[in-house]
Design a protein around this motif. Structure first.
Motif, PDB file in Angstrom:
ATOM      1  N   THR A 190      47.150  47.992  33.271  1.00 32.78           N
ATOM      2  CA  THR A 190      47.951  49.055  33.936  1.00 32.78           C
ATOM      3  C   THR A 190      48.542  49.959  32.860  1.00 32.78           C
ATOM      4  O   THR A 190      49.226  49.503  31.942  1.00 32.78           O
ATOM      5  CB  THR A 190      49.100  48.427  34.754  1.00 32.78           C
ATOM      6  OG1 THR A 190      49.949  47.716  33.887  1.00 32.78           O
ATOM      7  CG2 THR A 190      48.555  47.500  35.832  1.00 32.78           C
TER       8      THR A 190
ATOM      9  N   GLU B 230      44.796  50.478  36.344  1.00 38.68           N
ATOM     10  CA  GLU B 230      45.656  51.470  37.013  1.00 38.68           C
ATOM     11  C   GLU B 230      46.056  52.521  35.979  1.00 38.68           C
ATOM     12  O   GLU B 230      46.436  52.183  34.858  1.00 38.68           O
ATOM     13  CB  GLU B 230      46.927  50.808  37.566  1.00 38.68           C
ATOM     14  CG  GLU B 230      47.847  51.802  38.274  1.00 38.68           C
ATOM     15  CD  GLU B 230      49.100  51.140  38.829  1.00 38.68           C
ATOM     16  OE1 GLU B 230      49.791  50.432  38.099  1.00 38.68           O
ATOM     17  OE2 GLU B 230      49.375  51.344  40.028  1.00 38.68           O
TER      18      GLU B 230
ATOM     19  N   ILE C 280      44.366  52.918  41.410  1.00 35.70           N
ATOM     20  CA  ILE C 280      43.982  51.566  41.004  1.00 35.70           C
ATOM     21  C   ILE C 280      42.483  51.469  41.243  1.00 35.70           C
ATOM     22  O   ILE C 280      41.999  51.727  42.355  1.00 35.70           O
ATOM     23  CB  ILE C 280      44.720  50.481  41.819  1.00 35.70           C
ATOM     24  CG1 ILE C 280      46.233  50.643  41.674  1.00 35.70           C
ATOM     25  CG2 ILE C 280      44.277  49.083  41.372  1.00 35.70           C
ATOM     26  CD1 ILE C 280      47.052  49.632  42.461  1.00 35.70           C
TER      27      ILE C 280
END
Ligand code: DWN
Length: 422
Positions: free
Chosen positions: A183, A212, A266
């Motif tokens: 992420t 993400e 995502i």
């Protein structure tokens, strides 16, 4: 505003000559934000007189695969070995990571024997939610200061950059991973081919690589120019990212959109030939990107023009308030905030100080603009007329937190997606 004799042009960075995904040399520069220090390079008081390294900051788009990327790349060691960004001071981020972990466990029926690895694990916040469910976890992050925090939470963490070589060592020691998360880190990595090869080495055949990152369509449509900074080398849309994934024998199985960091996606990536099929969401994203003409230079040229207008209007507005005798401070000493301050040449002559919730940053000064940073509690005792929200991605959370300041007459200036007072 900037003190010229404190600017040190440096040759640490290199000029991008080829697209990071398709290696084409057809790169079209469409916005320069000037030169400035690295966005998380907060300065201690005793170092204010020292020279700060300044680096060029600007973006180009590859006219072959349409990946938006920085024109100059700074060595990652300069930015990530001692890192001052932590997501865990924000309720918004804590809730987001908790939901991401719970959704992943449920959607892919994870068992305690499954291994979850987080690339760019920061202070272990995301992995902590997997660990809570008794799932095996491993963090990888080059920031030694944050890896220590993660280990203190009982999360096994390797303090190093993720590479294909490291992935071979991990597979040998721990076996393959059912889930690999990344992420807000893929956009920070220069060698994306090494990243994908490392993931392929590490990922179980039926495993899922979950990335993400901020979404280019949101950046362009909401004028989020301050999210362009030295840490973010790439600004992804699905079309070029799909090419990268295909180049490494993998497939995008699904894409979801959310509001995090001004609008993120995502992306769920699997091995070709795995048990997963492709969801219709992937086609929908590609169709929207085509409709928004991301495969032409039009949206990029328009964006570059809009950013210059935003800068002019914001600076004129702040100067007008100061002429009226108003007091203005900043709120949220974020990396994006430092880009905005340096690009707009906003310094202590306009903002008295900045408040921030992260203890690492309190007592330091902003890079390049040298505005002092204090704890948020300063606004319990002081009521400046305006607070320029430098962390607009947390507007709801912060405006809610500062109800009392606003009841005393304090007002927030929010710049993104357009200039407004709340
Ligand atoms: O990719 C990255 C993005 C995701 O986050 C990193 N490379 C760097 C970082 O960028 P940033 O510094 O712009 O992140 P934030 O999390 O948007 O910064 C918010 C700042 O605001 C932090 O310093 C904390 C502060 N804050 C606060 O003072 N009070 C945040 C909240 C929620 C608050 O209530």
């Amino acid at each position: 505003m900037q003190n010229k004799d404190m600017k040190k042009e440096t040759s640490d960075e290199y000029l991008l000559k080829k697209c990071r995904i398709c290696h084409s040399e057809q790169l079209y520069p469409f916005l320069s934000l000037g030169t400035m220090p690295i966005p998380n390079g907060f300065v201690l008081e005793e170092n204010l007189k020292n020279e700060e390294s300044h680096y060029p900051l600007g973006v180009c788009v590859c006219k072959k695969c349409w990946l938006v990327q920085l024109t100059h790349v700074i060595p990652p060691e300069i930015m990530f070995k001692n890192y001052l960004y932590i997501p865990s001071t924000s309720k918004t981020m804590l809730q987001h990571f908790k939901t991401l972990a719970q959704d992943t466990i449920q959607r892919f029926s994870l068992k305690p024997s499954d291994l979850v690895i987080d690339i760019g694990s920061n202070d272990g916040t995301l992995l902590g939610y997997f660990k809570e469910q008794e799932i095996k976890v491993l963090g990888i992050d080059p920031a030694s200061n944050l890896a220590l925090v993660s280990r203190l939470k009982g999360i096994d963490t390797i303090d190093d950059f993720f590479t294909q070589k490291l992935s071979k060592d991990i597979v040998h020691e721990k076996g393959s991973a059912k889930i690999i998360t990344a992420t807000n880190v893929v956009a920070h990595i220069d060698d994306l081919d090494d990243l994908l090869e490392g993931v392929k080495t590490l990922l179980h055949h039926d495993g899922i690589f979950i990335c993400e990152f901020p979404y280019l369509l949101d950046l362009l449509s909401k004028n989020e120019f301050d999210t362009i900074y030295h840490e973010h080398l790439s600004y992804f849309s699905i079309s070029p990212f799909m090419q990268l994934v295909k180049n490494h024998g993998m497939m995008i199985a699904d894409v979801k959109r959310n509001a995090i960091h001004g609008g993120s996606i995502i992306v769920y990536i699997v091995n070709k030939g795995s048990k997963f099929t492709q969801e219709k969401s992937v086609r929908e994203f590609l169709t929207e990107e085509k409709l928004k003409k991301l495969d032409t230079i039009i949206p990029y040229k328009d964006f570059g023009r809009r950013v210059k207008v935003i800068r002019r209007d914001l600076v004129n507005y702040l100067k007008r308030l100061k002429k009226q005798g108003k007091r203005i401070v900043g709120y949220g000493a974020s990396a994006k905030g430092n880009v905005l301050l340096n690009y707009c040449h906003i310094g202590p002559e306009l903002l008295d100080y900045i408040v921030d919730s992260i203890s690492y940053k309190q007592g330091r000064f902003t890079p390049g603009t040298h505005i002092p940073i204090y704890p948020e509690s300063r606004l319990d005792k002081d009521t400046p007329d305006f607070a320029l929200l430098l962390a607009w991605n947390f507007a709801d959370e912060i405006l809610q937190k500062q109800i009392k300041y606003r009841e005393r007459g304090g007002q927030f200036i929010i710049t993104i997606p357009y200039l407004r007072i709340e």
